[in-house]
Design an enzyme around this catalytic site. Structure first.
Site, PDB file in Angstrom:
ATOM      1  N   SER A   1      33.832  64.660  40.857  1.00  0.00           N
ATOM      2  CA  SER A   1      33.045  65.574  39.964  1.00  0.00           C
ATOM      3  C   SER A   1      31.640  65.778  40.560  1.00  0.00           C
ATOM      4  O   SER A   1      30.891  66.710  40.377  1.00  0.00           O
ATOM      5  CB  SER A   1      32.921  65.121  38.558  1.00  0.00           C
ATOM      6  OG  SER A   1      34.299  65.242  38.052  1.00  0.00           O
TER       7      SER A   1
ATOM      8  N   GLY B   1      37.080  57.465  41.301  1.00  0.00           N
ATOM      9  CA  GLY B   1      37.438  58.680  42.064  1.00  0.00           C
ATOM     10  C   GLY B   1      37.030  59.907  41.661  1.00  0.00           C
ATOM     11  O   GLY B   1      36.622  60.830  42.083  1.00  0.00           O
ATOM     12  N   CYS B   2      37.349  59.937  40.391  1.00  0.00           N
ATOM     13  CA  CYS B   2      36.918  61.161  39.558  1.00  0.00           C
ATOM     14  C   CYS B   2      35.472  61.566  39.263  1.00  0.00           C
ATOM     15  O   CYS B   2      35.151  62.573  39.461  1.00  0.00           O
ATOM     16  CB  CYS B   2      37.603  60.961  38.128  1.00  0.00           C
ATOM     17  SG  CYS B   2      39.419  60.852  38.068  1.00  0.00           S
ATOM     18  N   THR B   3      34.747  60.343  39.254  1.00  0.00           N
ATOM     19  CA  THR B   3      33.410  60.478  39.282  1.00  0.00           C
ATOM     20  C   THR B   3      32.923  60.900  40.455  1.00  0.00           C
ATOM     21  O   THR B   3      32.142  62.118  40.732  1.00  0.00           O
ATOM     22  CB  THR B   3      32.612  59.271  38.966  1.00  0.00           C
ATOM     23  OG1 THR B   3      32.886  58.863  37.586  1.00  0.00           O
ATOM     24  CG2 THR B   3      31.063  59.409  39.045  1.00  0.00           C
TER      25      THR B   3
ATOM     26  N   LYS C   1      40.953  61.028  35.069  1.00  0.00           N
ATOM     27  CA  LYS C   1      40.212  60.300  34.030  1.00  0.00           C
ATOM     28  C   LYS C   1      38.985  60.425  34.301  1.00  0.00           C
ATOM     29  O   LYS C   1      38.367  59.991  35.217  1.00  0.00           O
ATOM     30  CB  LYS C   1      40.837  58.927  33.561  1.00  0.00           C
ATOM     31  CG  LYS C   1      40.010  58.408  32.501  1.00  0.00           C
ATOM     32  CD  LYS C   1      41.055  57.012  32.125  1.00  0.00           C
ATOM     33  CE  LYS C   1      40.589  56.483  30.713  1.00  0.00           C
ATOM     34  NZ  LYS C   1      40.441  57.317  29.642  1.00  0.00           N
TER      35      LYS C   1
END
Length: 157
Positions: free
Chosen positions: A50, A45-47, A40
């Site tokens: 990325s 974590g995704c930030t 998401k």
């Protein structure tokens, strides 16, 4: 569904991406592709993941590889995420989850005793010929982008 393995032909896709237009696996024939699947946009974590791929973007480019992230978030959501964090990696939107399923990353997950379907954080290193060179499943973000870069360089050596 069969699990995608090393040496398998990576499933093609043709999906909308940030900035308009579409992105497909066939766009990268002739060069390696790092395809990272994440749950998401704009979550911790995704930030971090990325941002890590963005920080190494020049090094991936120098090694001859493209980097694409994919989640079930909308293109509009991807664009907000990119703008907020100054990301430079391309983000593909798979709202229908067909590519997520083809790569075997759309799975049943459990959190706080609740089961739900979601993306298992996974990265595929795809060779220039479209075959899978490496797979990282259940990715732990710290150091991951560096590990992928090292594997890419070893692949090219």
């Amino acid at each position: 569904m069969a699990v995608l393995g090393i040496g398998a032909t990576a499933p093609d896709f043709n999906l909308p991406r940030d900035g308009g237009g579409r992105v497909s696996l066939s766009d990268f024939r002739g060069k390696p592709l790092v395809l990272f699947f994440y749950p998401k946009d704009d979550t911790t974590g995704c930030t971090a993941e990325s941002l890590a791929f963005t920080a190494l973007a020049d090094e991936f480019d120098a090694a001859g590889a493209a980097v694409v992230g994919m989640s079930p978030d909308s293109v509009k959501c991807h664009e907000r995420f990119i703008k907020k964090h100054s990301l430079s990696v391309a983000l593909a939107s798979d709202e229908e989850k067909t590519t997520l399923q083809a790569y075997g990353v759309w799975k049943e997950k459990s959190m706080y005793g609740r089961n739900f379907m979601g993306v298992e954080r996974t990265t595929f290193l795809i060779r220039a010929d479209g075959t899978v060179a490496m797979i990282w499943q259940k990715v732990k973000v710290p150091g991951h982008a560096e590990d992928v870069l090292k594997a890419l360089r070893n692949l090219a050596a």
